[in-house]
Write a protein that holds these residues in place. Structure first.
Motif, PDB file in Angstrom:
ATOM      1  N   ILE A  30       7.658   3.964   2.969  1.00 27.75           N
ATOM      2  CA  ILE A  30       7.057   2.733   2.666  1.00 27.75           C
ATOM      3  C   ILE A  30       5.737   2.679   2.189  1.00 27.75           C
ATOM      4  O   ILE A  30       4.587   3.139   1.321  1.00 27.75           O
ATOM      5  N   PHE A  31       4.028   3.883   2.914  1.00 25.43           N
ATOM      6  CA  PHE A  31       2.876   4.164   2.835  1.00 25.43           C
ATOM      7  C   PHE A  31       2.836   4.351   1.446  1.00 25.43           C
ATOM      8  O   PHE A  31       2.118   4.547   1.491  1.00 25.43           O
ATOM      9  N   ALA A  32       3.357   5.865   1.967  1.00 22.99           N
ATOM     10  CA  ALA A  32       3.283   6.830   0.815  1.00 22.99           C
ATOM     11  C   ALA A  32       3.017   6.424  -0.719  1.00 22.99           C
ATOM     12  O   ALA A  32       2.385   6.290  -1.442  1.00 22.99           O
ATOM     13  N   GLY A  33       3.772   5.619  -0.616  1.00 22.80           N
ATOM     14  CA  GLY A  33       4.621   4.882  -2.179  1.00 22.80           C
ATOM     15  C   GLY A  33       3.313   3.786  -2.374  1.00 22.80           C
ATOM     16  O   GLY A  33       3.057   3.089  -3.837  1.00 22.80           O
ATOM     17  N   TYR A  34       2.567   3.544  -1.853  1.00 20.67           N
ATOM     18  CA  TYR A  34       1.453   2.288  -2.095  1.00 20.67           C
ATOM     19  C   TYR A  34      -0.100   3.207  -1.237  1.00 20.67           C
ATOM     20  O   TYR A  34      -0.991   3.047  -1.320  1.00 20.67           O
ATOM     21  N   ARG A  35       0.401   4.422  -1.145  1.00 21.77           N
ATOM     22  CA  ARG A  35      -0.881   5.365  -1.217  1.00 21.77           C
ATOM     23  C   ARG A  35      -1.447   5.777   0.037  1.00 21.77           C
ATOM     24  O   ARG A  35      -2.591   6.084   0.900  1.00 21.77           O
ATOM     25  N   ILE A  36      -1.236   4.431   0.985  1.00 18.54           N
ATOM     26  CA  ILE A  36      -1.959   4.316   2.424  1.00 18.54           C
ATOM     27  C   ILE A  36      -2.250   4.853   2.922  1.00 18.54           C
ATOM     28  O   ILE A  36      -3.164   5.196   4.045  1.00 18.54           O
ATOM     29  N   ASN A  37      -1.255   5.964   3.262  1.00 20.92           N
ATOM     30  CA  ASN A  37      -1.250   6.532   4.740  1.00 20.92           C
ATOM     31  C   ASN A  37      -1.725   8.413   3.886  1.00 20.92           C
ATOM     32  O   ASN A  37      -1.958   9.433   4.640  1.00 20.92           O
ATOM     33  N   ASP A  38      -1.930   8.502   2.886  1.00 21.96           N
ATOM     34  CA  ASP A  38      -3.005   9.539   2.114  1.00 21.96           C
ATOM     35  C   ASP A  38      -3.889   9.297   2.949  1.00 21.96           C
ATOM     36  O   ASP A  38      -4.410  11.138   3.043  1.00 21.96           O
ATOM     37  N   LEU A  43      -5.168   4.478   7.029  1.00 23.07           N
ATOM     38  CA  LEU A  43      -4.029   3.681   7.448  1.00 23.07           C
ATOM     39  C   LEU A  43      -4.319   2.776   8.517  1.00 23.07           C
ATOM     40  O   LEU A  43      -4.261   2.154   9.625  1.00 23.07           O
ATOM     41  N   SER A  44      -5.914   3.125   9.281  1.00 20.15           N
ATOM     42  CA  SER A  44      -6.533   2.729  10.033  1.00 20.15           C
ATOM     43  C   SER A  44      -6.515   0.971   9.539  1.00 20.15           C
ATOM     44  O   SER A  44      -6.777   0.520  10.877  1.00 20.15           O
ATOM     45  N   HIS A  45      -6.963   1.357   9.126  1.00 18.34           N
ATOM     46  CA  HIS A  45      -7.330   0.001   8.273  1.00 18.34           C
ATOM     47  C   HIS A  45      -6.565  -1.297   7.847  1.00 18.34           C
ATOM     48  O   HIS A  45      -6.960  -2.857   8.744  1.00 18.34           O
ATOM     49  N   PHE A  46      -5.230  -0.665   7.470  1.00 20.30           N
ATOM     50  CA  PHE A  46      -4.218  -1.311   7.142  1.00 20.30           C
ATOM     51  C   PHE A  46      -3.512  -1.687   8.457  1.00 20.30           C
ATOM     52  O   PHE A  46      -3.281  -3.090   8.643  1.00 20.30           O
ATOM     53  N   LYS A 155       6.819  -4.159   3.379  1.00 24.36           N
ATOM     54  CA  LYS A 155       6.322  -3.927   2.245  1.00 24.36           C
ATOM     55  C   LYS A 155       5.400  -5.060   1.496  1.00 24.36           C
ATOM     56  O   LYS A 155       4.596  -5.048   0.846  1.00 24.36           O
ATOM     57  N   ILE A 156       5.512  -6.444   1.827  1.00 26.09           N
ATOM     58  CA  ILE A 156       4.516  -7.865   1.616  1.00 26.09           C
ATOM     59  C   ILE A 156       3.801  -7.443   1.891  1.00 26.09           C
ATOM     60  O   ILE A 156       2.047  -7.502   1.074  1.00 26.09           O
ATOM     61  N   GLY A 165      -6.827  -4.621  -3.875  1.00 26.71           N
ATOM     62  CA  GLY A 165      -7.702  -3.191  -3.645  1.00 26.71           C
ATOM     63  C   GLY A 165      -8.014  -2.551  -2.185  1.00 26.71           C
ATOM     64  O   GLY A 165      -9.433  -1.997  -2.346  1.00 26.71           O
ATOM     65  N   CYS A 166      -8.173  -2.670  -1.163  1.00 25.03           N
ATOM     66  CA  CYS A 166      -7.532  -1.987  -0.468  1.00 25.03           C
ATOM     67  C   CYS A 166      -8.206  -0.976   0.661  1.00 25.03           C
ATOM     68  O   CYS A 166      -8.426  -0.513   0.525  1.00 25.03           O
ATOM     69  N   ASN A 167      -7.414  -0.451  -0.532  1.00 29.37           N
ATOM     70  CA  ASN A 167      -7.469   1.486   0.217  1.00 29.37           C
ATOM     71  C   ASN A 167      -8.402   1.454  -0.440  1.00 29.37           C
ATOM     72  O   ASN A 167      -9.334   2.689   0.611  1.00 29.37           O
TER      73      ASN A 167
END
Length: 204
Positions: A30-38, A43-46, A155-156, A165-167
């Protein structure tokens, strides 16, 4: 890709609700789809934000069981005096309809209560439920309880993170800007910083 395990999750949130544990079973994809775990920083901030918003992944629904003095702090303009706050003291449904009614898309009687904060990012207001439902292809307005389901809660949260735009802000390590995007202000900033210290220790 930075990965998160259930062990990581329980280390950060020892009292995590089982529904949220189930939601995180597929978190990496799921994170990969939003590039949160790039990156570990993203990932720490999320994770810091959702851990704060959900009370360490223990909260499903916004707690609106306020004392009158506390209402005067949280909603200064709506409750300028003790007398104005007392009729809503420890009456969550009445308070929700007072403070959320007539805004955020809440136009019908009872909408403030029906569309109060839910889930790990505490989505609030009928307008947000409608928008998020449209983005994900689910009837979130008709079934607001989906916001706390294992299938959709993460997902929400990711959709909200993306939409705001948090990334990019996480890349700048700007917790103040992220908090303003998520919270609308800087409520709980000190606690959010504490969570960030913990998440950085794990993911960076």
């Amino acid at each position: 890709m930075k990965k998160i395990t259930i062990e990581n999750l329980k280390h950060l949130a020892p009292n995590v609700r089982q529904v949220y544990v189930e939601a995180f079973q597929n978190a990496d994809s799921i994170f990969a789809g939003y590039r949160i775990n790039d990156s570990g920083l993203r990932l720490s901030h999320f994770m810091a934000q959702i851990l704060h918003e959900s009370g360490g992944l223990t909260i499903f629904l916004e707690n609106l069981n306020y004392s009158a003095p506390r209402m005067m702090v949280v909603w200064k303009k709506r409750f300028p005096t003790l007398a104005s706050a007392l009729p809503f003291e420890h009456q969550p449904e009445k308070l929700a309809n007072k403070v959320y009614g007539g805004r955020m898309g809440n136009v019908n009687e009872g909408d403030g209560w029906k569309y109060r904060g839910r889930g790990i990012m505490q989505i609030t207001g009928k307008e947000s439920y409608q928008e998020m439902g449209n983005r994900l292809g689910i009837d979130l307005v008709g079934h607001p309880e989906l916001a706390i389901s294992a299938e959709w809660c993460l997902k929400i949260a990711c959709e909200e993170w993306k939409e705001k735009g948090c990334n990019a802000l996480a890349d700048q390590d700007d917790i103040v800007a992220i908090t303003k995007k998520i919270n609308g202000g800087i409520t709980g900033l000190a606690q959010r910083r504490e969570w960030l210290t913990k998440t950085k220790h794990l993911f960076m």
